[in-house]
Design a protein around this motif. Structure first.
Motif, PDB file in Angstrom:
ATOM      1  N   SER A 165       0.843  -1.199   0.000  1.00 59.87           N
ATOM      2  CA  SER A 165       0.000   0.000   0.000  1.00 59.87           C
ATOM      3  C   SER A 165       0.879   1.250   0.000  1.00 59.87           C
ATOM      4  O   SER A 165       1.048   1.917   1.020  1.00 59.87           O
ATOM      5  N   LEU A 166       1.428   1.557  -1.143  1.00 58.47           N
ATOM      6  CA  LEU A 166       2.298   2.719  -1.245  1.00 58.47           C
ATOM      7  C   LEU A 166       1.475   3.997  -1.396  1.00 58.47           C
ATOM      8  O   LEU A 166       0.445   4.001  -2.067  1.00 58.47           O
ATOM      9  N   PRO A 167       1.932   5.087  -0.794  1.00 58.97           N
ATOM     10  CA  PRO A 167       1.246   6.366  -0.983  1.00 58.97           C
ATOM     11  C   PRO A 167       1.435   6.887  -2.400  1.00 58.97           C
ATOM     12  O   PRO A 167       2.382   6.503  -3.099  1.00 58.97           O
ATOM     13  N   ILE A 168       0.560   7.755  -2.827  1.00 56.08           N
ATOM     14  CA  ILE A 168       0.554   8.217  -4.209  1.00 56.08           C
ATOM     15  C   ILE A 168       1.830   8.963  -4.583  1.00 56.08           C
ATOM     16  O   ILE A 168       2.253   8.977  -5.735  1.00 56.08           O
ATOM     17  N   ASN A 169       2.497   9.581  -3.607  1.00 56.23           N
ATOM     18  CA  ASN A 169       3.698  10.366  -3.911  1.00 56.23           C
ATOM     19  C   ASN A 169       4.979   9.561  -3.733  1.00 56.23           C
ATOM     20  O   ASN A 169       6.057  10.139  -3.624  1.00 56.23           O
ATOM     21  N   PHE A 170       4.883   8.253  -3.710  1.00 53.91           N
ATOM     22  CA  PHE A 170       6.061   7.426  -3.468  1.00 53.91           C
ATOM     23  C   PHE A 170       7.159   7.677  -4.501  1.00 53.91           C
ATOM     24  O   PHE A 170       8.318   7.888  -4.161  1.00 53.91           O
ATOM     25  N   LEU A 171       6.814   7.655  -5.780  1.00 52.40           N
ATOM     26  CA  LEU A 171       7.821   7.819  -6.824  1.00 52.40           C
ATOM     27  C   LEU A 171       8.457   9.202  -6.795  1.00 52.40           C
ATOM     28  O   LEU A 171       9.628   9.365  -7.127  1.00 52.40           O
ATOM     29  N   GLN A 172       7.701  10.182  -6.397  1.00 52.46           N
ATOM     30  CA  GLN A 172       8.218  11.546  -6.341  1.00 52.46           C
ATOM     31  C   GLN A 172       9.196  11.726  -5.186  1.00 52.46           C
ATOM     32  O   GLN A 172      10.167  12.481  -5.297  1.00 52.46           O
ATOM     33  N   ASN A 173       8.968  11.022  -4.075  1.00 49.08           N
ATOM     34  CA  ASN A 173       9.789  11.185  -2.874  1.00 49.08           C
ATOM     35  C   ASN A 173      10.540   9.905  -2.508  1.00 49.08           C
ATOM     36  O   ASN A 173      10.766   9.624  -1.343  1.00 49.08           O
ATOM     37  N   ILE A 174      10.941   9.145  -3.514  1.00 49.05           N
ATOM     38  CA  ILE A 174      11.532   7.845  -3.246  1.00 49.05           C
ATOM     39  C   ILE A 174      12.845   7.945  -2.480  1.00 49.05           C
ATOM     40  O   ILE A 174      13.199   7.054  -1.716  1.00 49.05           O
ATOM     41  N   GLY A 175      13.571   9.021  -2.621  1.00 45.03           N
ATOM     42  CA  GLY A 175      14.813   9.201  -1.868  1.00 45.03           C
ATOM     43  C   GLY A 175      16.049   9.067  -2.741  1.00 45.03           C
ATOM     44  O   GLY A 175      15.974   8.756  -3.933  1.00 45.03           O
ATOM     45  N   ALA A 176      17.193   9.304  -2.111  1.00 42.28           N
ATOM     46  CA  ALA A 176      18.473   9.247  -2.815  1.00 42.28           C
ATOM     47  C   ALA A 176      18.979   7.810  -2.814  1.00 42.28           C
ATOM     48  O   ALA A 176      19.476   7.315  -1.800  1.00 42.28           O
ATOM     49  N   LEU A 177      18.847   7.151  -3.934  1.00 40.37           N
ATOM     50  CA  LEU A 177      19.262   5.750  -4.087  1.00 40.37           C
ATOM     51  C   LEU A 177      20.175   5.657  -5.301  1.00 40.37           C
ATOM     52  O   LEU A 177      19.807   5.111  -6.338  1.00 40.37           O
ATOM     53  N   SER A 178      21.372   6.171  -5.146  1.00 39.70           N
ATOM     54  CA  SER A 178      22.270   6.345  -6.281  1.00 39.70           C
ATOM     55  C   SER A 178      22.737   5.031  -6.898  1.00 39.70           C
ATOM     56  O   SER A 178      23.133   4.997  -8.059  1.00 39.70           O
ATOM     57  N   ALA A 179      22.709   3.924  -6.125  1.00 39.38           N
ATOM     58  CA  ALA A 179      23.192   2.643  -6.638  1.00 39.38           C
ATOM     59  C   ALA A 179      22.065   1.733  -7.121  1.00 39.38           C
ATOM     60  O   ALA A 179      22.331   0.621  -7.586  1.00 39.38           O
ATOM     61  N   LEU A 180      20.800   2.188  -7.027  1.00 41.41           N
ATOM     62  CA  LEU A 180      19.668   1.316  -7.303  1.00 41.41           C
ATOM     63  C   LEU A 180      19.648   0.846  -8.759  1.00 41.41           C
ATOM     64  O   LEU A 180      19.724   1.647  -9.685  1.00 41.41           O
ATOM     65  N   LYS A 181      19.542  -0.482  -8.930  1.00 39.70           N
ATOM     66  CA  LYS A 181      19.498  -1.076 -10.257  1.00 39.70           C
ATOM     67  C   LYS A 181      18.149  -1.722 -10.553  1.00 39.70           C
ATOM     68  O   LYS A 181      17.759  -1.828 -11.718  1.00 39.70           O
ATOM     69  N   ILE A 182      17.449  -2.177  -9.516  1.00 41.11           N
ATOM     70  CA  ILE A 182      16.159  -2.861  -9.697  1.00 41.11           C
ATOM     71  C   ILE A 182      15.118  -2.220  -8.787  1.00 41.11           C
ATOM     72  O   ILE A 182      15.321  -2.138  -7.573  1.00 41.11           O
ATOM     73  N   LEU A 183      14.025  -1.759  -9.377  1.00 43.24           N
ATOM     74  CA  LEU A 183      12.897  -1.214  -8.625  1.00 43.24           C
ATOM     75  C   LEU A 183      11.635  -1.896  -9.112  1.00 43.24           C
ATOM     76  O   LEU A 183      11.264  -1.787 -10.279  1.00 43.24           O
ATOM     77  N   SER A 184      10.977  -2.631  -8.206  1.00 44.48           N
ATOM     78  CA  SER A 184       9.774  -3.365  -8.568  1.00 44.48           C
ATOM     79  C   SER A 184       8.628  -2.934  -7.660  1.00 44.48           C
ATOM     80  O   SER A 184       8.638  -3.193  -6.457  1.00 44.48           O
ATOM     81  N   ILE A 185       7.657  -2.233  -8.255  1.00 40.81           N
ATOM     82  CA  ILE A 185       6.501  -1.738  -7.495  1.00 40.81           C
ATOM     83  C   ILE A 185       5.219  -2.027  -8.276  1.00 40.81           C
ATOM     84  O   ILE A 185       4.354  -1.175  -8.449  1.00 40.81           O
ATOM     85  N   ALA A 186       5.084  -3.254  -8.716  1.00 39.97           N
ATOM     86  CA  ALA A 186       3.879  -3.678  -9.417  1.00 39.97           C
ATOM     87  C   ALA A 186       2.734  -3.855  -8.437  1.00 39.97           C
ATOM     88  O   ALA A 186       2.928  -4.206  -7.278  1.00 39.97           O
ATOM     89  N   GLU A 187       1.534  -3.588  -8.906  1.00 40.58           N
ATOM     90  CA  GLU A 187       0.312  -3.847  -8.142  1.00 40.58           C
ATOM     91  C   GLU A 187       0.282  -3.112  -6.804  1.00 40.58           C
ATOM     92  O   GLU A 187      -0.039  -3.669  -5.763  1.00 40.58           O
ATOM     93  N   CYS A 188       0.606  -1.847  -6.833  1.00 47.75           N
ATOM     94  CA  CYS A 188       0.630  -1.035  -5.609  1.00 47.75           C
ATOM     95  C   CYS A 188      -0.461   0.036  -5.600  1.00 47.75           C
ATOM     96  O   CYS A 188      -0.425   0.937  -4.763  1.00 47.75           O
ATOM     97  N   ASP A 189      -1.383  -0.031  -6.553  1.00 47.59           N
ATOM     98  CA  ASP A 189      -2.483   0.926  -6.656  1.00 47.59           C
ATOM     99  C   ASP A 189      -1.984   2.362  -6.784  1.00 47.59           C
ATOM    100  O   ASP A 189      -2.624   3.302  -6.301  1.00 47.59           O
TER     101      ASP A 189
END
Length: 404
Positions: A165-189
Motif C-alpha cells: 500500500s504505497l502512498p501516491i507520492n512514493f515515486l516523487q519522494n523515493i529518496g536518494a538511491l544512487s546505486a539502485l538497479k532494480i525497482l519493482s513496485i507492481a500492483e501497488c495501486d
C-alpha cells in the motif's frame, strides 16, 4: 554428536518444531543455516539458542514459518550476518531497530509476506551495507517517510515493494538511491501520472516494474534519463500516446519491454525500435496498432526478438504481416492473433525453426497452407483456429507437424 566444524546446515522442508533448534548452540563454525518451511512458531528465545555461539553465521533463512517480531531479539549477536530471509512469517514491524543497530554487514534482507504496521523504512536506515531489500506483499499504515523521503541509501541495488500500500507520492519522494538497479513496485495501486522528478533521478536503474497499477497519461520525457534500463514493464495501466514520440525510442539498452493493456498507439512496423539492438522481448497486447507510410516498409531492424506479441488490438484492425518479421530468426514465442490478413506465412516458420509457441488464431488467412516439409522439434503450442484455410491442406499441415 559433535559437529564443531560444520559450516552449512539445511533443515528446510521438514515438520520440525522449535525444540529442534536447541542443538544449534554448539555449532560455532556454522556459516549458513536454512530452517525454512518448518513449523517454527513465535519467538526462538525460549529455545535457549545462543546467538553469541553463532557469531560466524552469514546466511540465515527462516522463511515460511510462523515467527513473530520477538525473533528479532536474538539477532543482535549475529554480527557476521550478510543474508537474512524472514519472509512468509507473522512480523508486525516492532523490534527492527535491532537489525539496524547490530547487523551492519547485512547485504540481503527479505521481509516479504508479513504485516508491517509502522514506518519500516526508518528502522532500516542504519543498514549501511544493504544491497537488496524485499518488502513485497505487506500492508502497513501510518507515515512511511523520513525527512520527506522514503529511504536514502548509497549501497541499495534492489528494492522490491510489489503489492504493498504505497502512498501516491512514493515515486516523487523515493529518496536518494544512487546505486539502485532494480525497482519493482507492481500492483501497488499507484494512480495519476508519472511525476517528472524523484524516480527519474535513479539513473543507474536496469529494471523497472510498474505493472498492474492505475497510472495514466503520457510517459514523461525524463524516462529517457534511464539510459541503462534493460527491463521495463508498464503493462496493465492507462498510459496513452504514440510510442513513436515517446522517450522509449531513445533507450537503446532495452532488452525486455512490455506495453500490454494500455491505451498506446504502437506502429506495427516497429520503426521506433529499429536501432534497439538488445531488444529480445516485446509485448504489446491490447493496444492500438497503427500503420505508417510505405516508406517505412522493408526497414531492417538491429534486434533479434525471442518473444513477440502484437495480439488483440482494441479495435478491428487487420493488416498484413509486418515486414520486419522477414528478418527475425530467433523467435521462440510469437502471437499475432486477432490482427493479420493475407496468405499463411510459411516463410515465418522456415526462418524460425526454434519456435515453441505460435498463435495465429482469429485472423483472416486465406487460401491453402503452403508449408515446407521440415521438422519443428520445439513446437509445443500451435493455434491457427478461426481462419479461412482450405480443409484438405489443413489436414496435411497437421500431419506434417506430427511427423516431427
Amino acid at each position: 554428536m559433535r559437529l564443531g566444524k560444520l559450516e552449512n546446515l539445511d533443515l528446510s522442508g521438514n515438520q520440525l518444531n522449535s525444540s529442534i533448534l536447541s542443538i544449534l548452540s554448539g555449532l560455532s563454525s556454522l556459516k549458513s543455516l536454512d530452517l525454512s518451511r518448518n513449523k517454527l512458531i513465535g519467538s526462538i528465545n525460549s529455545l535457549q539458542l545462543q546467538p553469541m555461539r553463532l557469531g560466524k553465521l552469514e546466511n540465515l533463512d527462516l522463511s515460511f514459518n510462523q515467527l513473530n517480531s520477538s525473533i528479532l531479539s536474538i539477532l543482535s549477536g549475529l554480527s557476521s550476518l550478510k543474508s537474512l530471509d524472514l519472509s512468509y512469517n507473522k512480523l508486525t514491524g516492532s523490534g527492527f531497530e535491532i537489525i539496524s543497530s547490530h547487523l551492519g554487514k547485512l547485504k540481503n534482507l527479505d521481509l516479504s509476506y508479513n504485516t508491517f504496521n509502522n514506518n519500516i523504512f526508518s528502522h532500516l536506515r542504519g543498514l549501511s551495507s544493504l544491497k537488496s531489500l524485499k518488502l513485497s506483499y505487506n500492508e502497513w499504515t501510518g507515515s512511511m517517510t523520513v525527512n520527506g523521503t522514503f529511504f536514502n541509501s548509497s549501497t541499495l541495488e534492489e528494492l522490491h515493494l510489489d503489492n504493498t500500500s504505497l502512498p501516491i507520492n512514493f515515486l516523487q519522494n523515493i529518496g536518494a538511491l544512487s546505486a539502485l538497479k532494480i525497482l519493482s513496485i507492481a500492483e501497488c495501486d499507484l494512480h495519476g501520472t508519472l511525476p517528472a522528478q524523484g524516480w527519474c533521478e535513479l539513473k543507474n536503474l536496469k529494471q523497472l516494474d510498474l505493472a498492474r497499477n492505475n497510472l495514466g497519461g503520457s510517459l514523461p520525457d525524463c524516462l529517457g534519463n534511464l539510459s541503462y534500463l534493460q527491463l521495463l514493464d508498464i503493462s496493465e495501466n492507462h498510459f496513452i500516446g504514440n510510442i513513436a514520440s515517446s522517450p522509449l525510442t531513445n533507450i537503446l539498452s532495452l532488452e525486455f519491454l512490455s506495453l500490454s493493456n494500455n491505451l498506446f498507439e504502437v506502429p506495427i512496423s516497429m520503426k521506433p525500435f529499429m536501432n534497439h539492438s538488445s531488444l529480445k522481448f516485446f509485448s504489446n497486447e491490447n493496444n492500438r496498432l497503427v500503420t505508417e507510410p510505405a516508406a517505412f516498409d522493408h526497414l531492417i531492424p538491429k534486434f533479434q526478438l525471442v518473444f513477440l506479441s502484437l495480439s488483440k488490438t482494441t479495435e478491428a484492425f487487420h493488416v498484413e504481416i509486418p515486414d520486419f518479421l522477414y528478418y527475425q530468426y530467433s523467435l521462440r514465442v510469437l502471437d499475432l492473433s486477432h490482427n493479420i490478413t493475407g496468405m499463411f506465412p510459411s516463410w515465418l516458420l522456415k526462418n524460425n525453426t526454434r519456435l515453441e509457441q505460435l498463435y495465429l488464431s482469429d485472423n483472416s488467412f486465406v487460401g491453402t497452407l503452403q508449408l515446407q516439409d521440415h521438422p519443428y522439434p520445439n513446437m509445443a503450442n500451435l493455434d491457427i483456429s478461426n481462419n479461412n484455410f482450405e480443409r484438405s491442406n489443413s489436414k496435411r499441415y497437421l500431419f506434417d507437424l506430427s511427423k516431427s
